[in-house]
Design a protein around this motif. Sequence first.
Motif, PDB file in Angstrom:
ATOM      1  N   LEU A 174       0.791  -1.224   0.000  1.00 32.85           N
ATOM      2  CA  LEU A 174       0.000   0.000   0.000  1.00 32.85           C
ATOM      3  C   LEU A 174       0.825   1.276   0.000  1.00 32.85           C
ATOM      4  CD1 LEU A 174      -2.786  -1.045   2.540  1.00 32.85           C
ATOM      5  CD2 LEU A 174      -3.003  -0.866   0.060  1.00 32.85           C
TER       6      LEU A 174
ATOM      7  N   VAL B 273       0.198   7.174   0.364  1.00 32.81           N
ATOM      8  CA  VAL B 273      -0.054   6.346   1.546  1.00 32.81           C
ATOM      9  C   VAL B 273       1.224   6.201   2.356  1.00 32.81           C
ATOM     10  CG1 VAL B 273      -0.828   4.097   2.394  1.00 32.81           C
ATOM     11  CG2 VAL B 273      -1.877   5.082   0.346  1.00 32.81           C
TER      12      VAL B 273
ATOM     13  N   SER C  59       2.730   4.817   6.403  1.00 36.67           N
ATOM     14  CA  SER C  59       2.380   3.927   7.508  1.00 36.67           C
ATOM     15  C   SER C  59       2.304   4.691   8.830  1.00 36.67           C
ATOM     16  CB  SER C  59       3.399   2.793   7.629  1.00 36.67           C
ATOM     17  OG  SER C  59       4.690   3.312   7.881  1.00 36.67           O
TER      18      SER C  59
ATOM     19  N   TYR D 233      -2.757   3.250   8.325  1.00 37.62           N
ATOM     20  CA  TYR D 233      -2.070   4.118   7.370  1.00 37.62           C
ATOM     21  C   TYR D 233      -2.725   5.496   7.317  1.00 37.62           C
ATOM     22  CZ  TYR D 233      -0.586  -0.492   5.687  1.00 37.62           C
ATOM     23  OH  TYR D 233      -0.103  -1.768   5.603  1.00 37.62           O
ATOM     24  N   ASP D 234      -1.930   6.472   6.928  1.00 38.23           N
ATOM     25  CA  ASP D 234      -2.439   7.781   6.529  1.00 38.23           C
ATOM     26  C   ASP D 234      -2.476   7.808   5.005  1.00 38.23           C
ATOM     27  OD1 ASP D 234      -2.899   9.015   8.962  1.00 38.23           O
ATOM     28  OD2 ASP D 234      -0.897   9.884   9.084  1.00 38.23           O
ATOM     29  N   TYR D 235      -3.497   8.452   4.455  1.00 44.07           N
ATOM     30  CA  TYR D 235      -3.491   8.681   3.010  1.00 44.07           C
ATOM     31  C   TYR D 235      -3.832  10.136   2.744  1.00 44.07           C
ATOM     32  CZ  TYR D 235      -8.640   8.189   3.023  1.00 44.07           C
ATOM     33  OH  TYR D 235      -9.985   8.337   3.250  1.00 44.07           O
TER      34      TYR D 235
ATOM     35  N   THR E  85      -5.831  14.851   4.297  1.00 46.36           N
ATOM     36  CA  THR E  85      -5.260  13.630   4.860  1.00 46.36           C
ATOM     37  C   THR E  85      -6.264  12.924   5.757  1.00 46.36           C
ATOM     38  OG1 THR E  85      -3.008  14.530   4.798  1.00 46.36           O
ATOM     39  CG2 THR E  85      -3.395  12.665   6.274  1.00 46.36           C
TER      40      THR E  85
ATOM     41  N   THR F 151      -7.043   8.818   7.763  1.00 47.67           N
ATOM     42  CA  THR F 151      -6.411   7.605   8.287  1.00 47.67           C
ATOM     43  C   THR F 151      -7.324   6.413   8.028  1.00 47.67           C
ATOM     44  OG1 THR F 151      -5.318   8.870  10.038  1.00 47.67           O
ATOM     45  CG2 THR F 151      -5.447   6.495  10.345  1.00 47.67           C
TER      46      THR F 151
END
Length: 228
Positions: free
Chosen positions: A37, A69, A71, A78-80, A94, A96
Amino acid sequence: MKILCIAVAVLSLVSVGQPASLACNNLLTPTDKNPELLGRWHMIAFASESCLATTLFNSLVWPSLAMDVTSKDKPNTYDYNIKVKMYGFCFNETETFIYENSKMIDLDSNNSPTGDPDVVLQTSCPDCIVLKSNDYIDTLLLLSKRKSVSDAELKEFETQTQCLGWSAVKMLNTEFDFDNCKILNDDISDEEAETLGNNILSTMSERLSGMYNDIYNCFRDKVWSYFY
């Protein structure tokens, strides 16, 4: 006249066959692999259960979208950062999420699951993700680590949407230069707002010229669905 229109729609689609049920079962099965990811994902194409909504979105907005993405400290969390570019302006946001059992589940500020999970479906593309989302409208989204995919990979994604009986696939804008654009925020000046408005109107007028045929196709496919 109404009967004639229905007849034309049916005849135009008689040669279109439904994908084999076995292939559909495979393509609509959640992935049994854990995708890598981390990194940037480019959003290539999408489809939805609503042909009209898909057509209007792609004709009037047609954004470039990417997702970075990273970690978190917690396992499978994860953050995206969603990056959006349209009409020369950019913005990002952003969120999570946690990845478990082929599902991406958004987390709120208290790290509690929120909303419906996105399901990661099977794909033969080695660096792609196919997401089935049920947030506001059922949607299928193709993401890739690359900025474009092969014809065969796109065809497989189109087959997945056909298996669902959804609208035709729409290609998103693949101009992924998020560095050379103005940031869209609350501090936008009157001059920038005017520029944005002019850009929007100019682009819309160009893209709207091809929208009427797409809308006809939406109604044609809807009529066909009653007879299939």
